[in-house]
Enzyme design. Structure first.
Site, PDB file in Angstrom:
ATOM      1  N   ASP A  34     -13.465  -7.751 -35.776  1.00 42.17           N
ATOM      2  CA  ASP A  34     -12.743  -6.556 -35.274  1.00 42.17           C
ATOM      3  C   ASP A  34     -13.040  -6.433 -33.673  1.00 42.17           C
ATOM      4  O   ASP A  34     -12.407  -6.759 -32.921  1.00 42.17           O
ATOM      5  CB  ASP A  34     -12.635  -5.334 -35.962  1.00 42.17           C
ATOM      6  CG  ASP A  34     -11.447  -4.545 -35.938  1.00 42.17           C
ATOM      7  OD1 ASP A  34     -11.264  -3.545 -36.522  1.00 42.17           O
ATOM      8  OD2 ASP A  34     -10.744  -5.125 -35.060  1.00 42.17           O
ATOM      9  N   TYR A 126     -18.489  -3.638 -44.487  1.00 41.71           N
ATOM     10  CA  TYR A 126     -18.093  -3.203 -45.764  1.00 41.71           C
ATOM     11  C   TYR A 126     -18.845  -3.618 -46.914  1.00 41.71           C
ATOM     12  O   TYR A 126     -18.676  -3.397 -48.135  1.00 41.71           O
ATOM     13  CB  TYR A 126     -16.524  -3.590 -46.036  1.00 41.71           C
ATOM     14  CG  TYR A 126     -15.630  -2.636 -45.235  1.00 41.71           C
ATOM     15  CD1 TYR A 126     -15.985  -1.884 -44.226  1.00 41.71           C
ATOM     16  CD2 TYR A 126     -14.088  -2.988 -45.066  1.00 41.71           C
ATOM     17  CE1 TYR A 126     -15.181  -0.929 -43.707  1.00 41.71           C
ATOM     18  CE2 TYR A 126     -13.245  -2.287 -44.244  1.00 41.71           C
ATOM     19  CZ  TYR A 126     -13.779  -1.215 -43.551  1.00 41.71           C
ATOM     20  OH  TYR A 126     -12.969  -0.490 -42.767  1.00 41.71           O
TER      21      TYR A 126
HETATM   22  N1  APR Z   1     -16.333 -15.012 -35.975  1.00 35.91           N
HETATM   23  C1  APR Z   1     -16.499 -15.244 -37.504  1.00 35.91           C
HETATM   24  N2  APR Z   1     -17.005 -14.330 -38.245  1.00 35.91           N
HETATM   25  C2  APR Z   1     -17.742 -13.309 -37.779  1.00 35.91           C
HETATM   26  C3  APR Z   1     -17.528 -12.806 -36.229  1.00 35.91           C
HETATM   27  C4  APR Z   1     -17.131 -13.793 -35.470  1.00 35.91           C
HETATM   28  N3  APR Z   1     -17.030 -13.848 -34.180  1.00 35.91           N
HETATM   29  N4  APR Z   1     -18.621 -11.589 -36.212  1.00 35.91           N
HETATM   30  C5  APR Z   1     -18.934 -11.481 -37.540  1.00 35.91           C
HETATM   31  N5  APR Z   1     -18.527 -12.036 -38.362  1.00 35.91           N
HETATM   32  C6  APR Z   1     -18.485 -12.197 -39.799  1.00 35.91           C
HETATM   33  C7  APR Z   1     -19.874 -11.115 -40.366  1.00 35.91           C
HETATM   34  O1  APR Z   1     -21.003 -11.810 -40.376  1.00 35.91           O
HETATM   35  C8  APR Z   1     -19.378 -10.966 -41.718  1.00 35.91           C
HETATM   36  O2  APR Z   1     -19.625 -11.997 -42.385  1.00 35.91           O
HETATM   37  O3  APR Z   1     -17.308 -11.669 -40.443  1.00 35.91           O
HETATM   38  C9  APR Z   1     -17.680 -10.942 -41.632  1.00 35.91           C
HETATM   39  C10 APR Z   1     -16.873  -9.699 -41.622  1.00 35.91           C
HETATM   40  O4  APR Z   1     -17.872  -8.614 -41.402  1.00 35.91           O
HETATM   41  P1  APR Z   1     -17.080  -7.477 -40.532  1.00 35.91           P
HETATM   42  O5  APR Z   1     -16.624  -7.756 -38.989  1.00 35.91           O
HETATM   43  O6  APR Z   1     -18.148  -6.505 -40.329  1.00 35.91           O
HETATM   44  O7  APR Z   1     -15.947  -6.902 -41.311  1.00 35.91           O
HETATM   45  P2  APR Z   1     -15.927  -6.009 -42.701  1.00 35.91           P
HETATM   46  O8  APR Z   1     -17.115  -6.375 -43.600  1.00 35.91           O
HETATM   47  O9  APR Z   1     -14.549  -6.404 -43.307  1.00 35.91           O
HETATM   48  O10 APR Z   1     -15.713  -4.629 -42.196  1.00 35.91           O
HETATM   49  C11 APR Z   1     -14.702  -4.087 -41.400  1.00 35.91           C
HETATM   50  O11 APR Z   1     -16.182  -3.314 -39.771  1.00 35.91           O
HETATM   51  O12 APR Z   1     -15.962  -4.207 -37.549  1.00 35.91           O
HETATM   52  C12 APR Z   1     -15.489  -3.206 -38.332  1.00 35.91           C
HETATM   53  O13 APR Z   1     -13.483  -2.240 -37.608  1.00 35.91           O
HETATM   54  C13 APR Z   1     -14.011  -3.132 -38.780  1.00 35.91           C
HETATM   55  O14 APR Z   1     -14.321  -0.890 -39.961  1.00 35.91           O
HETATM   56  C14 APR Z   1     -14.092  -2.384 -39.958  1.00 35.91           C
HETATM   57  C15 APR Z   1     -15.396  -2.831 -40.580  1.00 35.91           C
END
Ligand code: APR
Length: 173
Positions: A34, A126
């Site tokens: 995000d 999450y």
């Molecule tokens: N490109 C691809 N994958 C990524 C990137 C990137 N630039 N950055 C992180 N990831 C991966 C993480 O390593 C993880 O495997 O994306 C996956 C999802 O992780 P999160 O971004 O933490 O998402 P999620 O687990 O769905 O949690 C969502 O996190 O960032 C906050 O605002 C968001 O509250 C929401 C929560």
């Protein structure tokens, strides 16, 4: 069924029609994917998220649903924001994670996107176990009835990539 490919890398660098964001229900940004998408895509994404909240989701985007905005400065036309479930040992939320994928593809179809990049939704903040999440994500996309031609799972790091690769091979058997 769309062609599924796995990529190890940064989702904000992908050249596709639509990039899927692992958002939270506020749609106001956050960390992880995000944060990366809003940073790289610029403020127009947040402006459209605010408008969507005001017009359609005053209480926030429910888990499992998806909405499209501009992709701003990203190499894509749209960002599709979806809210994954947080993991809970006591409750099976796999249907919500599956819904993130079917709803994102439905929105992609509405927009006319033909290539879509997904992150590993819910497997970061999450805390969804990535092995389980990979199986749900890959099987849901493989079974989806969508006009999208290519779905790219963009995995952050070799470990995540290896998990998805194993899950994809298991699905192919
Ligand atoms: N490109 C691809 N994958 C990524 C990137 C990137 N630039 N950055 C992180 N990831 C991966 C993480 O390593 C993880 O495997 O994306 C996956 C999802 O992780 P999160 O971004 O933490 O998402 P999620 O687990 O769905 O949690 C969502 O996190 O960032 C906050 O605002 C968001 O509250 C929401 C929560």
């Amino acid at each position: 069924m769309p062609k599924i490919i796995l990529v190890e890398g940064d989702i904000t660098k992908q050249r596709v029609d639509a990039i899927v964001n692992a958002a939270n229900s506020s749609l106001m940004g956050g960390g992880g994917v995000d944060g990366a998408i809003h940073r790289a895509g610029g403020r127009t994404i947040l402006e459209e998220c605010k408008q969507i909240r005001a017009d359609r989701y005053p209480d926030g985007l429910p888990t499992g649903q998806a909405v499209a905005t501009t992709a701003g400065d990203l190499h894509a036309t749209w960002v599709i924001h979806t809210v994954g479930p947080t993991y809970a040992k006591s409750e099976d939320r796999s249907h919500l994670l599956a819904s993130c994928h079917t709803e994102s593809l439905r929105v992609a179809d509405e927009q006319g996107a033909r290539s879509v990049a997904f992150p590993a939704i819910s497997t970061g903040v999450y805390r969804y176990p990535i092995e389980e999440a990979a199986t749900i994500a890959l099987s849901t996309v493989a079974e989806s009835n969508t006009a999208v031609k290519e779905v790219r799972f963009v995995l952050h790091g070799a470990d995540a990539y290896a998990v998805f690769e194993r899950a994809l091979r298991a699905q192919m058997r």
